[in-house]
Design a protein around this motif. Sequence first.
Motif, PDB file in Angstrom:
ATOM      1  N   ILE A  90       0.854  -1.190   0.000  1.00 23.44           N
ATOM      2  CA  ILE A  90       0.000   0.000   0.000  1.00 23.44           C
ATOM      3  C   ILE A  90       0.887   1.237   0.000  1.00 23.44           C
ATOM      4  O   ILE A  90       1.894   1.284   0.719  1.00 23.44           O
ATOM      5  N   ARG A 122      -3.381   0.048  -3.457  1.00 16.83           N
ATOM      6  CA  ARG A 122      -2.705  -1.211  -3.189  1.00 16.83           C
ATOM      7  C   ARG A 122      -2.176  -1.681  -4.539  1.00 16.83           C
ATOM      8  O   ARG A 122      -2.935  -1.749  -5.520  1.00 16.83           O
ATOM      9  N   LEU A 166      -7.919   2.579  -2.730  1.00 16.79           N
ATOM     10  CA  LEU A 166      -8.435   2.526  -1.366  1.00 16.79           C
ATOM     11  C   LEU A 166      -8.993   3.884  -0.972  1.00 16.79           C
ATOM     12  O   LEU A 166      -9.923   3.973  -0.176  1.00 16.79           O
ATOM     13  N   PRO A 174      -6.570  -1.754   5.170  1.00 18.81           N
ATOM     14  CA  PRO A 174      -7.118  -1.107   3.964  1.00 18.81           C
ATOM     15  C   PRO A 174      -8.521  -0.545   4.173  1.00 18.81           C
ATOM     16  O   PRO A 174      -8.866   0.486   3.601  1.00 18.81           O
ATOM     17  N   ASP A 175      -9.327  -1.215   5.003  1.00 23.03           N
ATOM     18  CA  ASP A 175     -10.680  -0.726   5.267  1.00 23.03           C
ATOM     19  C   ASP A 175     -10.677   0.665   5.885  1.00 23.03           C
ATOM     20  O   ASP A 175     -11.623   1.429   5.707  1.00 23.03           O
ATOM     21  N   TRP A 177      -8.630   3.117   5.109  1.00 23.65           N
ATOM     22  CA  TRP A 177      -8.489   4.096   4.012  1.00 23.65           C
ATOM     23  C   TRP A 177      -9.819   4.260   3.283  1.00 23.65           C
ATOM     24  O   TRP A 177     -10.193   5.368   2.913  1.00 23.65           O
ATOM     25  N   HIS A 178     -10.572   3.150   3.104  1.00 23.53           N
ATOM     26  CA  HIS A 178     -11.915   3.245   2.508  1.00 23.53           C
ATOM     27  C   HIS A 178     -12.817   4.113   3.388  1.00 23.53           C
ATOM     28  O   HIS A 178     -13.577   4.944   2.878  1.00 23.53           O
TER      29      HIS A 178
END
Length: 154
Positions: free
Chosen positions: A45, A67, A88, A119-120, A122-123
């Motif tokens: 990432i 990513r 992301l 990663p969630d 960043w979402h």
Amino acid sequence: MSDLTEVEVLWLEKRIENRIRFGRVVEERKLDRHRRVLSFAPGSIFAFVRWTSNDFGTIISRIDILRAVARGQRCSTVPYVTPGGELLLRLSGWPKVEQVLQMVDAIEALGIDPADVAPDHWHHIHNRLSVNENPRPYTKARHQAWLHRQRVMR
């Protein structure tokens, strides 16, 4: 054809600045005095910040957190990123870009590398800032939960 995701970074004083804010570079090539190509391994990432101005002021201010993808995986196209990446977070406009950069600084202040963040998260930041809402801060507890989840999934 390489499995690496390549990002062209460029710096022209007071005109263009394309840079990596965080991420683990596995390879670097210097193209000329102003341009380099940085490469990232699949699954890693990184944050790519782009800023452009003209004689009248800033015309582009954008941050993408991506990513890196392996060859053959689906990806979104992003200028200067080959072949592209899994998006992301994508925000533009200096106020939102600045907020994301401050959140990255806060994560680093916790002693966490932003490249290791779930990663969630960043979402979540992307979704909240897109509708002008404040995102939840990333915490050490959330990071530990993410690391535990990764170990269990292996």
